[in-house]
Design a protein around this motif. Structure first.
Motif, PDB file in Angstrom:
ATOM      1  N   ASN A 130       0.842  -1.195   0.000  1.00 59.48           N
ATOM      2  CA  ASN A 130       0.000   0.000   0.000  1.00 59.48           C
ATOM      3  C   ASN A 130       0.884   1.253   0.000  1.00 59.48           C
ATOM      4  O   ASN A 130       0.940   2.002   0.981  1.00 59.48           O
ATOM      5  N   ASN A 131       1.584   1.470  -1.122  1.00 56.11           N
ATOM      6  CA  ASN A 131       2.484   2.609  -1.235  1.00 56.11           C
ATOM      7  C   ASN A 131       1.767   3.796  -1.882  1.00 56.11           C
ATOM      8  O   ASN A 131       0.719   3.643  -2.503  1.00 56.11           O
ATOM      9  N   SER A 132       2.377   4.958  -1.761  1.00 51.64           N
ATOM     10  CA  SER A 132       1.803   6.178  -2.348  1.00 51.64           C
ATOM     11  C   SER A 132       2.195   6.340  -3.812  1.00 51.64           C
ATOM     12  O   SER A 132       1.901   7.355  -4.422  1.00 51.64           O
ATOM     13  N   TYR A 133       2.845   5.341  -4.344  1.00 56.50           N
ATOM     14  CA  TYR A 133       3.304   5.388  -5.729  1.00 56.50           C
ATOM     15  C   TYR A 133       3.098   4.021  -6.374  1.00 56.50           C
ATOM     16  O   TYR A 133       2.849   3.020  -5.692  1.00 56.50           O
ATOM     17  N   LYS A 134       3.228   3.983  -7.677  1.00 52.05           N
ATOM     18  CA  LYS A 134       3.111   2.739  -8.433  1.00 52.05           C
ATOM     19  C   LYS A 134       4.271   2.636  -9.411  1.00 52.05           C
ATOM     20  O   LYS A 134       4.639   3.612 -10.060  1.00 52.05           O
ATOM     21  N   LEU A 135       4.872   1.451  -9.500  1.00 51.52           N
ATOM     22  CA  LEU A 135       5.921   1.202 -10.483  1.00 51.52           C
ATOM     23  C   LEU A 135       5.292   0.773 -11.800  1.00 51.52           C
ATOM     24  O   LEU A 135       4.341  -0.020 -11.804  1.00 51.52           O
ATOM     25  N   GLU A 136       5.830   1.285 -12.892  1.00 58.20           N
ATOM     26  CA  GLU A 136       5.304   0.949 -14.215  1.00 58.20           C
ATOM     27  C   GLU A 136       6.475   0.670 -15.153  1.00 58.20           C
ATOM     28  O   GLU A 136       7.430   1.452 -15.224  1.00 58.20           O
ATOM     29  N   SER A 137       6.411  -0.441 -15.846  1.00 59.22           N
ATOM     30  CA  SER A 137       7.484  -0.802 -16.781  1.00 59.22           C
ATOM     31  C   SER A 137       7.350  -0.018 -18.084  1.00 59.22           C
ATOM     32  O   SER A 137       6.251   0.203 -18.585  1.00 59.22           O
ATOM     33  N   PHE A 138       8.516   0.378 -18.623  1.00 57.46           N
ATOM     34  CA  PHE A 138       8.541   1.013 -19.952  1.00 57.46           C
ATOM     35  C   PHE A 138       9.660   0.372 -20.760  1.00 57.46           C
ATOM     36  O   PHE A 138      10.826   0.404 -20.366  1.00 57.46           O
ATOM     37  N   SER A 139       9.308  -0.240 -21.884  1.00 55.90           N
ATOM     38  CA  SER A 139      10.284  -0.960 -22.706  1.00 55.90           C
ATOM     39  C   SER A 139      11.093  -0.003 -23.568  1.00 55.90           C
ATOM     40  O   SER A 139      10.542   0.888 -24.214  1.00 55.90           O
ATOM     41  N   ILE A 140      12.397  -0.214 -23.558  1.00 55.93           N
ATOM     42  CA  ILE A 140      13.276   0.602 -24.385  1.00 55.93           C
ATOM     43  C   ILE A 140      14.450  -0.256 -24.855  1.00 55.93           C
ATOM     44  O   ILE A 140      15.012  -1.027 -24.086  1.00 55.93           O
ATOM     45  N   GLY A 141      14.768  -0.157 -26.140  1.00 58.24           N
ATOM     46  CA  GLY A 141      15.917  -0.898 -26.655  1.00 58.24           C
ATOM     47  C   GLY A 141      15.559  -2.187 -27.352  1.00 58.24           C
ATOM     48  O   GLY A 141      14.577  -2.259 -28.090  1.00 58.24           O
ATOM     49  N   SER A 142      16.346  -3.230 -27.100  1.00 55.35           N
ATOM     50  CA  SER A 142      16.231  -4.480 -27.844  1.00 55.35           C
ATOM     51  C   SER A 142      14.942  -5.225 -27.518  1.00 55.35           C
ATOM     52  O   SER A 142      14.336  -5.033 -26.460  1.00 55.35           O
ATOM     53  N   ILE A 149      28.373  -1.200 -20.348  1.00 51.81           N
ATOM     54  CA  ILE A 149      28.599  -1.643 -21.721  1.00 51.81           C
ATOM     55  C   ILE A 149      28.216  -0.467 -22.608  1.00 51.81           C
ATOM     56  O   ILE A 149      27.249   0.246 -22.310  1.00 51.81           O
ATOM     57  N   PRO A 150      28.948  -0.204 -23.691  1.00 55.98           N
ATOM     58  CA  PRO A 150      28.720   1.030 -24.469  1.00 55.98           C
ATOM     59  C   PRO A 150      27.280   1.290 -24.893  1.00 55.98           C
ATOM     60  O   PRO A 150      26.767   2.385 -24.679  1.00 55.98           O
ATOM     61  N   VAL A 151      26.604   0.320 -25.494  1.00 59.45           N
ATOM     62  CA  VAL A 151      25.261   0.577 -26.029  1.00 59.45           C
ATOM     63  C   VAL A 151      24.263   0.976 -24.932  1.00 59.45           C
ATOM     64  O   VAL A 151      23.578   1.999 -25.055  1.00 59.45           O
ATOM     65  N   PRO A 152      24.144   0.214 -23.831  1.00 56.12           N
ATOM     66  CA  PRO A 152      23.221   0.643 -22.773  1.00 56.12           C
ATOM     67  C   PRO A 152      23.595   1.997 -22.166  1.00 56.12           C
ATOM     68  O   PRO A 152      22.708   2.779 -21.789  1.00 56.12           O
ATOM     69  N   MET A 153      24.900   2.285 -22.075  1.00 57.88           N
ATOM     70  CA  MET A 153      25.337   3.563 -21.509  1.00 57.88           C
ATOM     71  C   MET A 153      24.929   4.724 -22.422  1.00 57.88           C
ATOM     72  O   MET A 153      24.472   5.770 -21.949  1.00 57.88           O
ATOM     73  N   VAL A 154      25.092   4.551 -23.726  1.00 52.10           N
ATOM     74  CA  VAL A 154      24.687   5.596 -24.680  1.00 52.10           C
ATOM     75  C   VAL A 154      23.171   5.761 -24.640  1.00 52.10           C
ATOM     76  O   VAL A 154      22.651   6.893 -24.597  1.00 52.10           O
ATOM     77  N   ARG A 155      22.453   4.647 -24.661  1.00 48.76           N
ATOM     78  CA  ARG A 155      20.985   4.688 -24.612  1.00 48.76           C
ATOM     79  C   ARG A 155      20.494   5.467 -23.396  1.00 48.76           C
ATOM     80  O   ARG A 155      19.701   6.405 -23.500  1.00 48.76           O
ATOM     81  N   ASP A 156      20.982   5.089 -22.224  1.00 46.40           N
ATOM     82  CA  ASP A 156      20.491   5.716 -20.998  1.00 46.40           C
ATOM     83  C   ASP A 156      21.068   7.115 -20.795  1.00 46.40           C
ATOM     84  O   ASP A 156      20.462   7.944 -20.110  1.00 46.40           O
ATOM     85  N   GLY A 157      22.234   7.369 -21.405  1.00 51.05           N
ATOM     86  CA  GLY A 157      22.771   8.726 -21.395  1.00 51.05           C
ATOM     87  C   GLY A 157      21.856   9.681 -22.145  1.00 51.05           C
ATOM     88  O   GLY A 157      21.621  10.819 -21.706  1.00 51.05           O
TER      89      GLY A 157
END
Length: 374
Positions: free
Chosen positions: A33-45, A90-98
């Motif tokens: 019973n938290n004051s927030y909700k987690l929601e998945s968002f797909s990005i990448g492969s 790893i380069p690709v995830p770092m560039v993506r999230d950057g």
């Protein structure tokens, strides 16, 4: 309406530890019973491209641009208070999230959390040799509000690059109490020693090293069986390893069971005495945590969080790619197998205190609440 924490990463039907981690956090914290909700968002492969690496590389830039566009639309929602990124070093995830962090900083100014799941030592050494690489990496991590890493080693190395120590917190992967509660710590009295490997079947996970080590072991002691559980990292790799096992004369000792999930996975783990995991590089492998939860003694390489997790009570670590060292560790467990079997409950109890999902989730809950309140 509740505040939202947007958890970025691969699709939740994707293979891998990062997805399992995200699913666990979402399931556990959203059931409270938290004051927030987690929601998945797909990005990448995409999982559909898992076995098509060339096609995956070709379409990845287009998928990323499309995902970034959708993300921008999502971030217009004022209910989204935090974005959580899940890269590896790893380069690709770092560039993506950057790119994600840059877009967020310029246009949306949401709070951000980085969970660093994997670590590639070659990438780190390349960064260290380049001043611009150090600057970019330091800027990437310092632009977030909080950082979770899976091992003390990762924390020390990030601090050495100039990442603020006060932002970095330690976490681990986890297991679910409900998934294993029906399994008692099975004791295999007087039987052949049973080893098990669970993970992606590939060279980088140390499967070839394991076969070579067992080839050495059988010359001294041969009352053992080793089951290898998991899918191959590419088409045909399982058949290749099976041929290698036959070539070594180990067909009576080494069995490939393929991919196992849920209860089937835990049934196989619970039948074993020792979990062997000679991977060349790791974050904090969930398979090791699950094996500990069932009371299995661990023989693993000393990489990533395994250095922190494995202690004299629950296992032995060896250097990665050290076939002779691995064979020596396996022989030790065979000679001391009755002691190891009698120690099973102690190992499981220790894992319950440290790695059960609720223990880990509460660290994130505290961070989310703190960031939302600011």
């Amino acid at each position: 309406m509740k505040n939202k924490v947007l958890v970025l990463g691969n699709e939740l039907n994707h293979e891998g530890g990062m997805v399992a981690f995200n699913k666990g956090l979402i399931k556990t914290l959203n059931s409270s019973n938290n004051s927030y909700k987690l929601e998945s968002f797909s990005i990448g492969s995409r999982m559909a491209l898992f076995y098509y690496p060339i096609l995956k590389r070709l379409v990845y830039p287009f998928l990323l641009l499309f995902d970034l566009f959708l993300l921008c639309l999502k971030l217009l929602n004022k209910e989204v208070k935090i974005i959580q990124l899940n890269p590896s070093l790893i380069p690709v995830p770092m560039v993506r999230d950057g790119l994600v962090l840059l877009i967020n900083k310029v246009f949306f100014k949401k709070k951000s959390v980085i969970v660093l799941h994997g670590w590639k030592e070659h990438t780190y050494k390349t960064i260290v040799r380049n001043k611009f690489g150090i600057f970019l990496t330091k800027s990437f991590f310092n632009s977030s509000d909080e950082i979770f890493v899976l091992s003390k080693e990762f924390k020390h190395k990030l601090v050495a690059l100039g990442v603020l120590k006060t932002k970095i917190k330690l976490t681990t992967t986890f297991f679910y109490r409900d998934e294993i509660k029906s399994f008692s710590q099975k004791k295999n009295k007087g039987k052949a020693v049973k080893f098990v490997f669970l993970g992606r079947v590939s060279k980088i996970k140390g499967v070839e090293d394991l076969i070579d080590a067992l080839d050495l072991v059988k010359n001294e002691m041969n009352n053992f069986v080793c089951e290898i559980i998991g899918h191959g990292d590419r088409p045909g790799i399982l058949e290749t390893f099976e041929k290698y096992v036959n070539k070594k004369g180990l067909s009576n000792h080494v069995k490939f069971l393929g991919r196992k999930t849920n209860n089937d996975k835990f049934k196989e783990l619970n039948k074993a005495d020792v979990f062997v995991f000679p991977s060349h590089m790791e974050g904090c492998p969930t398979s090791v945590i699950e094996a500990l939860a069932l009371g299995l003694f661990i023989v693993s390489s000393n990489v990533g969080a395994l250095i922190d997790i494995i202690n004299p009570n629950n296992g032995i670590t060896i250097k990665p790619k050290d076939t002779k060292g691995l064979a020596k560790a396996i022989l030790y467990t065979m000679k001391e197998i009755e002691l190891i079997r009698n120690h099973r409950k102690s190992i499981a109890d220790e894992a319950m205190k440290n790695f059960e999902v609720n223990q880990v989730a509460q660290k994130f809950n505290k961070s989310y609440l703190n960031l939302i309140s600011k």
